[in-house]
Design a protein around this motif. Structure first.
Motif, PDB file in Angstrom:
ATOM      1  N   THR A   1       0.727  -1.258   0.070  1.00  0.00           N
ATOM      2  CA  THR A   1       0.047  -0.077   0.142  1.00  0.00           C
ATOM      3  C   THR A   1       0.940   1.299   0.057  1.00  0.00           C
ATOM      4  N   THR A   2       2.145   1.078   0.072  1.00  0.00           N
ATOM      5  CA  THR A   2       2.971   2.258  -0.195  1.00  0.00           C
ATOM      6  C   THR A   2       3.847   2.059  -1.547  1.00  0.00           C
ATOM      7  N   TRP A   3       3.896   1.143  -2.267  1.00  0.00           N
ATOM      8  CA  TRP A   3       4.678   1.094  -3.376  1.00  0.00           C
ATOM      9  C   TRP A   3       4.022   1.951  -4.430  1.00  0.00           C
ATOM     10  N   PRO A   4       5.080   2.834  -4.900  1.00  0.00           N
ATOM     11  CA  PRO A   4       4.525   4.053  -5.944  1.00  0.00           C
ATOM     12  C   PRO A   4       3.892   3.473  -7.297  1.00  0.00           C
ATOM     13  N   ALA A   5       2.424   3.906  -7.426  1.00  0.00           N
ATOM     14  CA  ALA A   5       1.708   3.389  -8.486  1.00  0.00           C
ATOM     15  C   ALA A   5       0.451   4.217  -8.342  1.00  0.00           C
ATOM     16  N   ARG A   6      -0.251   4.251  -9.318  1.00  0.00           N
ATOM     17  CA  ARG A   6      -1.708   4.982  -9.356  1.00  0.00           C
ATOM     18  C   ARG A   6      -2.599   4.483  -8.201  1.00  0.00           C
ATOM     19  N   THR A   7      -2.343   3.366  -7.884  1.00  0.00           N
ATOM     20  CA  THR A   7      -3.066   2.679  -6.585  1.00  0.00           C
ATOM     21  C   THR A   7      -2.471   3.157  -5.255  1.00  0.00           C
ATOM     22  N   ALA A   8      -1.344   3.672  -5.315  1.00  0.00           N
ATOM     23  CA  ALA A   8      -0.606   4.062  -4.049  1.00  0.00           C
ATOM     24  C   ALA A   8       0.385   5.219  -4.273  1.00  0.00           C
ATOM     25  N   GLY A   9      -0.081   6.282  -5.072  1.00  0.00           N
ATOM     26  CA  GLY A   9       1.210   7.224  -5.621  1.00  0.00           C
ATOM     27  C   GLY A   9       1.260   8.531  -5.052  1.00  0.00           C
ATOM     28  N   LEU A  10       0.268   8.936  -4.098  1.00  0.00           N
ATOM     29  CA  LEU A  10       0.104  10.263  -3.613  1.00  0.00           C
ATOM     30  C   LEU A  10       1.180  10.629  -2.748  1.00  0.00           C
ATOM     31  N   GLU A  11       1.579  11.813  -2.659  1.00  0.00           N
ATOM     32  CA  GLU A  11       2.635  12.299  -1.597  1.00  0.00           C
ATOM     33  C   GLU A  11       2.452  11.680  -0.239  1.00  0.00           C
ATOM     34  N   VAL A  12       3.782  11.687   0.477  1.00  0.00           N
ATOM     35  CA  VAL A  12       3.519  11.097   1.738  1.00  0.00           C
ATOM     36  C   VAL A  12       2.800  11.649   2.803  1.00  0.00           C
ATOM     37  N   GLN A  13       2.685  13.076   2.511  1.00  0.00           N
ATOM     38  CA  GLN A  13       1.793  14.047   3.449  1.00  0.00           C
ATOM     39  C   GLN A  13       0.469  14.100   2.880  1.00  0.00           C
ATOM     40  N   ALA A  14      -0.105  13.115   2.050  1.00  0.00           N
ATOM     41  CA  ALA A  14      -1.353  13.062   1.298  1.00  0.00           C
ATOM     42  C   ALA A  14      -2.579  12.867   2.532  1.00  0.00           C
ATOM     43  N   GLU A  15      -2.224  12.070   3.444  1.00  0.00           N
ATOM     44  CA  GLU A  15      -3.141  11.713   4.591  1.00  0.00           C
ATOM     45  C   GLU A  15      -3.578  12.772   5.263  1.00  0.00           C
TER      46      GLU A  15
END
Length: 729
Positions: free
Chosen positions: A444-458
C-alpha cells in the motif's frame, strides 16, 4: 385582498429563487416544510462479453455475470438543498468517468454536480472502468457505465416523496480486521524495486511466525442512515462498514449485493423491498480475515447475512426519526503531488515498458515499471472531497483507499455526533497511508496509481475533510483526548516528571500528560493507536479503550533535566519477538547524559549462558560496560502485556516485573549538576542497537524513587476489577 395576494406571490417567488440559488430546485413554502426522498436501484451489469475485470495485480477476463452489479441511489431534498448519493458495484471509478455521469444527471434533474456523491463498493470482481496496476480499462464498459449511473439518479429524483430519517451505529468487531501486519526484523522482504524495505505488508497468512502483530487499529463501527415514509415504510437504508471485500468469482458484486438483499428482507419482510446499500468505509488496511487466528471461512453468503444482521441491529437501535433534519453539503478540491520516480528508477522502467509494447503487464516485474512511467507523466492529481450533514449524522467522501486509523481520526474529530466515511468516492487516487506507515513499506506504499500520492497526503486530506464537516455542521471540530482510565489517574496522582500515554493518532510527538510539556519524539518505524493492555484499569467509563504504540525498528526520545541518581521509570510492554534470534530481544529503555549511555533495561535473547526472555539491567551501555548485566529471575512471556518498574536510588537499583521485585543490584552513581539534561530513549539505545519489537504504553518517569507499595498499587490499578469501582475524579 389584492395586496395580500401580491405579497404572498412575491414571498413564494423569493423562496423559490433562494432554493434555486442554494442548489435545489424551486420549491414553494408547502414543499419546503419537510424532507422528501427518493431511491432507485439500476442494473449496471456488463452486457457484452468477454469483459476485462480489475482488482488484482494482473488483468482478468470474465465471460458471464454470476450475479448482477447495481448502482444504488438515494436523493434527499429539503427545499433549499437537493443532493444525491450513489454507490456503484465497481472496484474503482476514475474522477473523469464520475464527472461525466454527474453532468448527465445534472442536466436531467437540475441537481448541481457538487451536490452528488458517487462511490464504488470496491468489489474486486466487476468490469474494469479504470486502469490500475496490470489491468487496462474495458472500453465498452467504461462507455456504458456513466449513463447507467445517471439513470439511477434520475429515477431516484423522480421518486421524491415525503420522508423522515434516522441514523444509528453498532460495533461489529467480528467481521473486519487489520490485514496489514508488521514483520519480524529478520523477516523483512523485498519490494518490486529490488530493495528489502517491507516491514509491514497485507495478507501475511494465518498465525504466521514471520509476523508480529497488526500494523494499525480496526474501525469496527457499522453505521446506517434509514430513510422512510413518515411513520411507515422504509424507502432506503444506507449502511457503511470498513471491510475491503470478501472474494467472489467475476462478474459479481461480491458481498455488497448479497448484503443489500439480506438487509431488505429483514427491514421489510412483507415488501416492497427498500433500496438497501452498503457503502465502503475506510478499509484500506482491513479485511474479513483475522490473521491472528487459524483460518475460518464462513463463505460469501453467510458472511453477507451476518453483516446484514449487524446492520439490522443498528436499524432497530434508532428510536427517533426526523421529518425536518438539517441538510447540507460542501465540496472542495485538493491538488496533491505524486511520488514520482527518480531519474534512476525511470531509466530502469522505460526499457521494460518499451519492450511490452501495447500489451498489458504479465507480471509484477512489469507492473511497477509501467506504473513508474504513469506517475512520471502525471505528477499531480486533483481530488474532490465532500461532506454531507443529515441531521446530526455526518458523511464524508474521500477518493482514496483509506486506512482505518484515518477513519477513526475523522470520527473522533467530527463536529457531528455520528459520522460515516465513504472511501473511493468521486474518484480513485490510491491508498493514502498515514505518514508513519510509509516507514514500514509494503504494497500500500509502493508508488503506483493505486498508491502514488505524496507522503503527507493523508494529513492534508484529513484537514480538508474536517474543514468541510465544520462548514456543514456550523460548529468546530472536536479535539480528541485520551480516555480517563483508572490506571492513568493513579499514575498522575503519583506526580511523575513526564507521562507519555502513547495514545496519539498522528504526529511525531508523544504528548506529556502531566502538563509539563515534556514530549517524546518518535523516530523510525512506529505504528500508532494500537489497542493497549486489555485490563480493567485501561478501559474508560465511556467504553473507550487505552491505546499504545507499536515499535518496529523505531524508538522514542525525550530530553529533560532529571537526577541520574534518584529516579524511577514505569511502563507497560508487549514483546513481539519470540524467539529473538539475536543476543538481545529488545531494549526497553536507556537513560543517558551528554551523549554517554547510563542505565538501561532490556529483554535477553539468544546469548550463551544467559536464559532468554529475562529482564536485564546494565549501566554504561551493553558494549562499553565492563560489568556483565544483572539478570532477572522471572520469565518474561512474549506476546503478553507486562508492567516494568525501574527504581534508582543512588547506587541501589531495583527492577520490578508485574509488581514483584525481579532483580536488585548496585551500579555506579553519576552525580550531575542541578538542571543537567538527560536523554530517555524508549524502545532502543541512543545509538541504535537491538530495538524493541512490540508495543509500549503508559510510560512514566519520576524524579524520585517509587516505593514497593506504589509499584504494587500501579499494577493493582490496572489489573484488579475490584479496584475500578470508584476511580479518582
Amino acid at each position: 385582498m389584492g395586496e395580500d395576494r401580491l405579497m404572498k406571490t412575491t414571498i413564494r417567488g423569493l423562496l423559490a429563487l433562494a432554493a434555486t440559488m442554494l442548489g435545489g430546485p424551486a420549491a414553494d413554502a408547502e414543499e419546503a416544510a419537510g424532507l422528501r426522498a427518493g431511491a432507485a436501484v439500476v442494473d449496471v451489469s456488463p452486457t457484452t462479453f468477454p469483459v476485462i475485470v480489475n482488482g488484482g495485480f494482473l488483468q482478468a477476463i470474465a465471460n458471464e455475470n454470476r450475479d448482477p452489479l447495481h448502482a444504488r441511489c438515494v436523493v434527499l431534498d429539503d427545499g433549499p438543498t437537493r443532493l444525491a448519493i450513489v454507490v456503484v458495484d465497481s472496484c474503482m471509478m476514475p474522477r473523469e468517468l464520475i464527472d461525466d455521469a454527474k453532468a448527465r444527471a445534472s442536466k436531467a434533474t437540475g441537481i448541481p454536480v457538487d451536490r452528488m456523491l458517487i462511490s464504488a463498493t470496491h468489489t474486486h470482481t466487476a468490469a474494469s472502468c479504470m486502469g490500475a496496476l496490470g489491468t487496462p480499462v474495458d472500453p465498452a464498459y467504461a462507455t456504458f457505465l456513466p449513463g447507467k449511473i445517471a439513470e439511477a439518479i434520475e429515477k431516484a429524483a423522480a421518486a421524491l416523496a415525503p420522508a423522515e430519517v434516522g441514523w444509528g451505529a453498532v460495533d461489529d468487531p467480528e467481521h473486519t480486521h487489520t490485514r496489514r501486519w508488521i514483520r519480524r526484523p529478520d523477516r523483512i522482504i523485498e519490494d518490486p524495486f529490488g530493495d528489502r524495505t517491507v516491514r509491514a505488508n497485507m495478507h501475511p497468512g494465518h498465525v504466521n511466525p514471520d509476523v508480529i502483530a497488526p500494523s494499525g487499529p480496526s474501525d469496527t463501527g457499522l453505521t446506517v442512515l434509514v430513510i422512510r415514509e413518515p411513520g411507515g415504510r422504509p424507502i432506503a437504508v444506507l449502511a457503511n462498514y470498513s471491510m475491503h471485500y470478501f472474494g467472489s468469482q467475476p462478474v459479481s458484486a461480491d458481498y455488497y449485493g448479497r448484503f443489500a438483499t439480506a438487509l431488505a428482507k429483514k427491514v421489510a419482510p412483507e415488501g416492497p423491498a427498500p433500496a438497501c446499500i452498503m457503502s465502503q468505509g475506510t478499509s484500506g488496511d482491513q479485511q474479513w480475515m483475522d490473521y491472528g487466528k487459524p483460518r475460518a471461512d464462513p463463505g460469501l453468503d453467510a458472511y453477507a447475512e451476518q453483516v446484514a444482521e449487524s446492520a439490522f441491529r443498528a436499524y432497530k437501535s434508532i428510536k427517533t426519526y426526523e421529518r425536518k433534519p438539517a441538510l447540507a453539503m460542501a465540496e472542495a478540491t485538493l491538488t496533491l503531488g505524486r511520488r514520482t520516480p527518480s531519474p534512476e528508477r525511470l531509466a530502469w522502467a522505460r526499457p521494460i515498458v518499451a519492450a511490452m509494447g501495447d500489451r498489458p503487464p504479465k507480471s509484477i516485474g512489469e507492473v511497477y515499471p509501467a506504473e513508474a512511467v504513469f506517475l512520471h507523466d502525471e505528477p499531480e492529481r486533483t481530488l474532490k472531497l465532500q461532506a454531507i450533514r443529515v441531521g446530526d449524522l455526518g458523511i464524508t467522501a474521500i477518493p482514496d483507499e483509506v486506512y482505518a486509523l484515518t477513519g477513526l481520526k475523522l470520527k473522533a474529530r467530527s463536529p457531528l455526533p455520528t459520522t460515516m466515511n465513504v472511501e473511493l468516492a468521486n474518484g480513485a487516487e490510491g491508498y493514502i497511508p498515514p505518514p508513519e506507515q510509509h516507514a514500514l513499506g509494503g504494497y500500500t506504499t509502493w508508488p503506483a496509481r493505486t498508491a502514488g500520492l505524496e507522503v503527507q497526503a493523508e494529513p492534508k486530506i484529513v484537514e480538508a475533510v474536517l474543514g468541510l464537516l465544520e462548514r456543514v455542521a456550523g460548529r468546530p471540530r472536536l479535539r480528541e483526548r485520551a480516555p480517563s482510565t483508572r490506571y492513568a489517574e493513579v499514575v498522575l496522582a503519583a506526580r511523575p516528571a513526564a507521562f507519555w500515554r502513547l495514545d496519539e493518532m498522528d504526529g511525531v510527538e508523544a504528548l506529556d500528560a502531566t502538563g509539563r510539556e515534556r514530549p517524546a519524539t518518535r523516530r523510525g518505524g512506529v505504528a500508532l493507536f494500537l489497542p493497549g493492555p486489555p485490563l480493567p484499569g485501561f478501559r474508560a467509563p465511556d467504553g473507550r479503550i487505552d491505546r499504545a504504540s507499536h515499535l518496529a525498528g523505531g524508538s522514542l526520545t525525550a530530553d529533560f533535566a532529571a537526577s541520574p541518581e534518584v529516579y524511577s521509570v514505569d511502563l507497560w510492554f508487549w514483546n513481539g519477538l519470540e524467539p529473538a534470534g539475536r543476543p538481545v530481544a529488545g531494549v526497553l529503555f536507556e537513560r543517558g547524559r551528554g551523549g554517554v549511555a547510563g542505565d538501561s533495561v532490556a529483554i535477553t535473547g539468544a546469548t550463551e549462558g544467559v536464559p532468554p526472555n529475562r529482564l536485564a539491567f546494565a549501566h554504561g551501555g551493553a558494549a562499553s560496560s565492563s560489568t556483565p548485566p544483572a539478570i532477572g529471575k522471572a520469565d518474561v512471556a512474549a506476546k503478553t502485556w507486562h508492567h516494568l518498574a525501574f527504581v534508582r536510588q543512588g547506587r541501589r537499583v531495583l527492577v520490578y516485573l508485574d509488581g514483584v521485585l525481579d532483580l536488585e543490584t548496585e551500579a555506579d552513581s553519576d552525580p550531575a549538576p542541578k538542571g543537567a539534561p538527560s536523554t530517555f530513549t524508549l524502545g532502543d539505545r541512543r545509538e541504535h542497537a537491538e530495538s524493541f519489537e512490540g508495543l509500549l504504553d503508559e510510560v512514566a518517569v519520576y524524579d524520585r524513587a517509587l516505593s514497593a507499595d506504589e509499584v504494587a498499587e500501579h499494577v493493582r490499578a490496572a489489573t484488579d476489577p475490584a479496584d475500578q469501582a470508584d476511580p479518582p475524579r
